[in-house]
Structures are given as C-alpha cells and as structure tokens.
Design an enzyme around this catalytic site. Structure first.
Site, PDB file in Angstrom:
ATOM      1  CB  SER A 289      52.995 -13.946  35.568  1.00  0.00           C
ATOM      2  OG  SER A 289      53.053 -13.948  34.155  1.00  0.00           O
TER       3      SER A 289
ATOM      4  CE1 TYR B 252      55.090  -8.507  35.931  1.00  0.00           C
ATOM      5  CE2 TYR B 252      55.116 -10.312  33.974  1.00  0.00           C
ATOM      6  CZ  TYR B 252      54.446  -9.468  35.057  1.00  0.00           C
ATOM      7  OH  TYR B 252      53.129 -10.130  35.363  1.00  0.00           O
TER       8      TYR B 252
ATOM      9  CE  LYS C 200      53.897 -10.350  38.818  1.00  0.00           C
ATOM     10  NZ  LYS C 200      53.397  -9.618  39.892  1.00  0.00           N
TER      11      LYS C 200
ATOM     12  CG  ASN D 179      53.590  -3.773  24.892  1.00  0.00           C
ATOM     13  OD1 ASN D 179      54.086  -3.454  24.030  1.00  0.00           O
ATOM     14  ND2 ASN D 179      53.632  -3.149  26.017  1.00  0.00           N
TER      15      ASN D 179
HETATM   16  P1  NAD Z   1      47.613  -3.014  36.445  1.00  0.00           P
HETATM   17  O1  NAD Z   1      48.839  -1.958  36.117  1.00  0.00           O
HETATM   18  O2  NAD Z   1      46.187  -2.468  35.798  1.00  0.00           O
HETATM   19  O3  NAD Z   1      47.263  -2.833  38.229  1.00  0.00           O
HETATM   20  C1  NAD Z   1      48.373  -2.704  38.964  1.00  0.00           C
HETATM   21  C2  NAD Z   1      48.129  -1.439  39.905  1.00  0.00           C
HETATM   22  O4  NAD Z   1      49.012  -1.463  40.935  1.00  0.00           O
HETATM   23  C3  NAD Z   1      47.801  -0.208  39.177  1.00  0.00           C
HETATM   24  O5  NAD Z   1      46.795   0.258  39.621  1.00  0.00           O
HETATM   25  C4  NAD Z   1      49.146   0.389  39.559  1.00  0.00           C
HETATM   26  O6  NAD Z   1      48.914   1.851  39.805  1.00  0.00           O
HETATM   27  C5  NAD Z   1      49.407  -0.190  41.049  1.00  0.00           C
HETATM   28  N1  NAD Z   1      50.863  -0.214  41.336  1.00  0.00           N
HETATM   29  C6  NAD Z   1      52.149  -0.225  40.817  1.00  0.00           C
HETATM   30  N2  NAD Z   1      53.064  -0.242  41.678  1.00  0.00           N
HETATM   31  C7  NAD Z   1      52.613   0.312  42.881  1.00  0.00           C
HETATM   32  C8  NAD Z   1      53.101   0.604  43.982  1.00  0.00           C
HETATM   33  N3  NAD Z   1      54.576   0.745  44.282  1.00  0.00           N
HETATM   34  N4  NAD Z   1      52.397   1.070  45.063  1.00  0.00           N
HETATM   35  C9  NAD Z   1      51.080   0.938  44.890  1.00  0.00           C
HETATM   36  N5  NAD Z   1      50.574   0.786  43.760  1.00  0.00           N
HETATM   37  C10 NAD Z   1      51.300   0.336  42.561  1.00  0.00           C
HETATM   38  O7  NAD Z   1      47.761  -4.329  36.461  1.00  0.00           O
HETATM   39  P2  NAD Z   1      46.977  -5.757  36.322  1.00  0.00           P
HETATM   40  O8  NAD Z   1      46.924  -6.263  35.018  1.00  0.00           O
HETATM   41  O9  NAD Z   1      45.991  -5.397  37.233  1.00  0.00           O
HETATM   42  O10 NAD Z   1      47.794  -6.597  36.990  1.00  0.00           O
HETATM   43  C11 NAD Z   1      47.832  -6.896  38.589  1.00  0.00           C
HETATM   44  C12 NAD Z   1      49.051  -7.857  38.792  1.00  0.00           C
HETATM   45  O11 NAD Z   1      48.766  -9.054  38.169  1.00  0.00           O
HETATM   46  C13 NAD Z   1      50.392  -7.227  38.711  1.00  0.00           C
HETATM   47  O12 NAD Z   1      51.117  -7.417  39.758  1.00  0.00           O
HETATM   48  C14 NAD Z   1      50.692  -8.033  37.429  1.00  0.00           C
HETATM   49  O13 NAD Z   1      52.281  -8.361  37.285  1.00  0.00           O
HETATM   50  C15 NAD Z   1      50.098  -9.400  37.690  1.00  0.00           C
HETATM   51  N6  NAD Z   1      49.757 -10.079  36.448  1.00  0.00           N
HETATM   52  C16 NAD Z   1      49.004  -9.469  35.374  1.00  0.00           C
HETATM   53  C17 NAD Z   1      48.819 -10.134  34.149  1.00  0.00           C
HETATM   54  C18 NAD Z   1      48.148  -9.266  33.132  1.00  0.00           C
HETATM   55  O14 NAD Z   1      48.101  -9.874  31.935  1.00  0.00           O
HETATM   56  N7  NAD Z   1      47.516  -8.307  33.485  1.00  0.00           N
HETATM   57  C19 NAD Z   1      49.232 -11.468  34.036  1.00  0.00           C
HETATM   58  C20 NAD Z   1      49.921 -11.982  35.085  1.00  0.00           C
HETATM   59  C21 NAD Z   1      50.228 -11.250  36.205  1.00  0.00           C
HETATM   60  N1  UDP Z   2      50.341 -10.930  19.688  1.00  0.00           N
HETATM   61  C1  UDP Z   2      50.210 -10.634  18.282  1.00  0.00           C
HETATM   62  N2  UDP Z   2      50.004  -9.072  17.900  1.00  0.00           N
HETATM   63  C2  UDP Z   2      49.984  -8.291  19.053  1.00  0.00           C
HETATM   64  C3  UDP Z   2      50.171  -8.620  20.467  1.00  0.00           C
HETATM   65  C4  UDP Z   2      50.312 -10.086  20.488  1.00  0.00           C
HETATM   66  O1  UDP Z   2      50.325 -11.241  17.558  1.00  0.00           O
HETATM   67  O2  UDP Z   2      49.880  -7.122  18.622  1.00  0.00           O
HETATM   68  C5  UDP Z   2      50.385 -12.411  19.770  1.00  0.00           C
HETATM   69  C6  UDP Z   2      51.944 -12.684  20.560  1.00  0.00           C
HETATM   70  O3  UDP Z   2      52.783 -12.975  19.662  1.00  0.00           O
HETATM   71  C7  UDP Z   2      51.102 -13.789  21.559  1.00  0.00           C
HETATM   72  C8  UDP Z   2      49.791 -13.657  21.822  1.00  0.00           C
HETATM   73  O4  UDP Z   2      49.244 -12.890  20.657  1.00  0.00           O
HETATM   74  O5  UDP Z   2      51.091 -14.991  20.719  1.00  0.00           O
HETATM   75  C9  UDP Z   2      49.394 -12.940  23.092  1.00  0.00           C
HETATM   76  O6  UDP Z   2      50.258 -11.989  23.524  1.00  0.00           O
HETATM   77  P1  UDP Z   2      50.122 -11.079  24.737  1.00  0.00           P
HETATM   78  O7  UDP Z   2      51.370 -10.025  24.412  1.00  0.00           O
HETATM   79  O8  UDP Z   2      48.632 -10.631  24.747  1.00  0.00           O
HETATM   80  O9  UDP Z   2      50.309 -12.127  25.672  1.00  0.00           O
HETATM   81  P2  UDP Z   2      51.701 -12.805  26.312  1.00  0.00           P
HETATM   82  O10 UDP Z   2      52.490 -12.956  25.120  1.00  0.00           O
HETATM   83  O11 UDP Z   2      52.466 -12.033  27.127  1.00  0.00           O
HETATM   84  O12 UDP Z   2      51.114 -14.231  26.682  1.00  0.00           O
END
Ligand code: NAD
Ligand code: UDP
Length: 331
Positions: A124, A148, A152, A197
C-alpha cells in the site's frame, strides 16, 4: 499458469481473478470470507465464463495451505488476503499483525517447500508515510501511523529478505494508491462493512440516500482547494496491473507503485461524481481526520517502464462504475 489467489473473493482480488481468467490463467482462490461472500466467486465465474476453484480456508492455517500446494501444481501466488481497516488496526493491533504477517509467512514457506518462485504482494502507498509527493519507489519509507501500515512494510521486508536469500525467487511488491470503481457489469465491486471509512463508498451511499451527507475531513490542507488529495485508481486498471506484474516478474524483490500519477481532491471527486452520474452529493466541512496526510499520489513511471502498464481509466469512469455497482447492489 495455475495461480493461487488469496483473498480472491474480496474487492481487488475478485477483479484480478476476472483479469487473470481473461488472460487464460487458471485460478485457485483461498479466502476465509471474513470480509467477503461466496457469491462473489460465482459472479467471477459468470463474468469470465470460466470455472475457478475455491477453498474457504484461512491463509494463516499452514496445513490447509500446504494441502493446496500438495494437490495442485501452483505456478504463482498473488497474496491479497489481509485485514485492511486502518482505524480498526489501532484498536486490535494483534489481529492485524497476526493475520497479515503470519499469512505472508505461511505462503512464503509453502512457496519455498514446493519451489514456487513467482509471488505478487498487495502492499500500500501507506508505507510512504508523509513523504513528499509524488511518491517514488526509491524513497526511504517513513513510519506509518498505524499497525495496518506496519504490517505492509514488514511483509515487504520479509519477502525482500527471502528474495535476497533465494536466487530463484521473484516477488513484485505492489504499492496501491486508492482503488475505487467496480466491474462495468455491476456484478462485483466494493462492499464495505457498516458505515464506510473510505471516500468513494461514502459518496455512493450519500448519492443513494443511505447517508445524509458527506463529511469532508478538513479544508485547510496545502492543496488545490484545501481538501485532501489522493491518487484514485480504477480497480480494473489495478487488476490489469497484477497481470502485468505476474507477466513481467524478474528475479529478486521489485517494488512498483500502482497509481495513475494524478492527484484528485475530495471536492474534485465530489464534482466528478455529480457530473458523471447526474446526482447530487451534499456535503459539510468538518475538522481534519486524525492520521490523514494532505496529499498522496504516485510517480507511476516505473510500472510503465518495467511492466508496460499504465492506468487507462479516468476519474469520471471510476465514479460512473462505482455508482453503477452501488445502484444495483441489494443490501
Ligand atoms: P477485501 O477485504 O475486500 O479483500 C481481502 C480478502 O481477504 C477478503 O475477501 C477477506 O475475506 C480475505 N481474508 C482476510 N484475511 C484472510 C485470511 N487470514 N485468510 C483468508 N482470507 C482472508 O480488501 P481489498 O480492498 O480487496 O484489499 C486486498 C489487499 O489489498 C489487502 O491486503 C489490502 O490490505 C490491500 N490494499 C487495499 C487497499 C484498498 O484501499 N482497498 C489499498 C492498499 C492495499
Ligand atoms: N475523506 C473525507 N470524508 C470521508 C472519507 C474520506 O473527506 O468520509 C477524505 C480523507 O480525509 C482523504 C480522502 O478523502 O483526504 C481519501 O480518504 P480515504 O479514507 O478514502 O483514503 P485514504 O485516506 O486511506 O487514502
């Protein structure tokens, strides 16, 4: 190739499974459904018109993972499974460290035992902390403000050390910026637990009338209009980025930003959403949210150079597809 996709029933994982199937790969999903539903697996198959193999297992369960490696010739692993709620990670850090770190180690051990040398990891942009934008892969990582982010950064270090010790191991550490949007079919997308969130899912709930108005967290940042700036990336572009990473893996550990390189403020996103969908998104300005940084966007040139991948979809299509999914979604 036979690709083991952990967390494949989740938001980014499901879109990536579709992209992998489209490219002719076979997909084995391992997901404990802690933040997803088994229907998503059916929807992946519907969209791609291909079968996938699904195991409802916890990736921290070494025996369950071992049995998958024993029973299939796994060619590569994409490791999405993880807990991802930043605020929750502050409240229950041990769950985050255990789930996110142990899952990475269990998979890495299985890869070592079964000589699987292709690994793609979901990292991330949060690992950059409050560095100067745009974030470049060569920057020193700054401490993140939450467990979190630490999971990573630690998983990246573990996988990097494994690659240093094993001259055959190749791992892509993909630092995602802000994934939004959904598959254009409207069948799969982001389904947050409870009140969202993140900005885009909050905006779609306001547009749907489920939440009254958007709370904009701060308008006094040093940005174009004072609101926070992020690099939103369409989840379909992100999914394609994983296929590109898998296709272009090279020996060693290699970090790639997956972003557009374009910053968008909260108010710019609201305006784009209204324009794309002809809906209104009422909002109010509140105090800054603790832990937020002013700006976060990628230097996306390394992925372009080395993976031949760039994000193609613009903010309007991200808003359109996010809304299309939300409108169709039955709670
Ligand atoms: P998500 O929660 O939709 O998907 C994660 C999946 O992993 C879920 O289906 C959950 O059931 C499964 N899971 C969690 N722990 C597990 C375990 N111990 N064993 C088996 N399954 C498990 O999240 P996402 O948004 O698809 O994110 C995927 C990955 O990308 C994550 O590692 C997250 O940290 C990373 N990531 C997400 C974002 C974002 O904004 N969505 C940004 C940066 C990184
Ligand atoms: N944000 C906001 N209202 C919300 C959720 C997010 O103003 O209800 C803003 C937050 O302060 C940030 C941007 O939107 O500037 C993206 O936030 P998000 O939580 O989606 O991603 P992250 O902060 O994790 O990059």
């Amino acid at each position: 190739m036979n690709i083991l996709v952990t967390g494949g029933a989740g938001y980014i994982g499901s879109h990536t499974c579709v992209a992998l199937l489209k490219q002719g790969h076979s997909v084995i999903i391992a997901d404990n459904l802690s933040n997803s539903k088994s229907e998503t697996v059916m929807k992946i198959m519907d969209i791609a018109n291909k079968e996938v193999t699904f195991y409802e297992i916890d990736v921290t369960d070494a025996e369950a993972i071992d049995s998958i490696f024993r029973n299939y010739k796994i060619d590569g692993v994409i490791h999405f499974a993880g807990l991802k709620a930043v605020g929750e990670s502050v409240d229950i850090p041990l769950n985050y460290y255990y789930n996110n770190i142990v899952s990475t180690m269990v998979l890495a051990k299985a890869c070592q035992k079964y000589n699987v040398n292709r690994f793609v990891f979901s990292s991330s942009a949060t690992v950059y902390g409050d560095n100067k934008v745009p974030f470049v892969e060569t920057m020193d990582l700054l401490p993140t403000t939450n467990p979190y982010g630490e999971t990573k950064a630690m998983s990246e270090r573990i996988l990097t050390d494994i690659a240093k010790a094993n001259p055959e191991f190749s791992v892509a550490l993909l630092r995602y910026f802000n994934p939004v949007g959904a598959h254009e079919s409207g069948l799969i997308g982001e389904v947050p637990n409870g009140i969202p969130n993140n900005l885009m899912p909050y905006v779609t709930k306001v547009a749907k009338g489920k939440l009254e108005k958007l709370r904009v967290f701060g308008n006094d940042y040093p940005t174009i209009d004072g609101t926070g700036v992020r690099d939103y990336i369409h989840v379909l572009d992100l999914a394609e980025g994983h296929v590109a990473a898998l296709d272009n893996l090279k020996i060693g550990a290699h970090v790639y930003n997956l972003g557009t390189g374009q910053g968008t403020s909260v108010l710019e996103l609201v305006k784009a959403f209204e324009e794309a969908n002809g809906t209104e998104v009422p909002y109010e300005i509140l105090e800054r949210r603790p832990g937020d940084i002013a700006s976060c966007y990628a230097d996306a040139s390394k992925a372009k150079r080395e993976l031949c991948w760039t994000a193609k979809r613009d903010i309007i299509s991200m808003c359109r597809d996010a809304w299309h999914f939300e409108k169709n979604y039955k709670e």
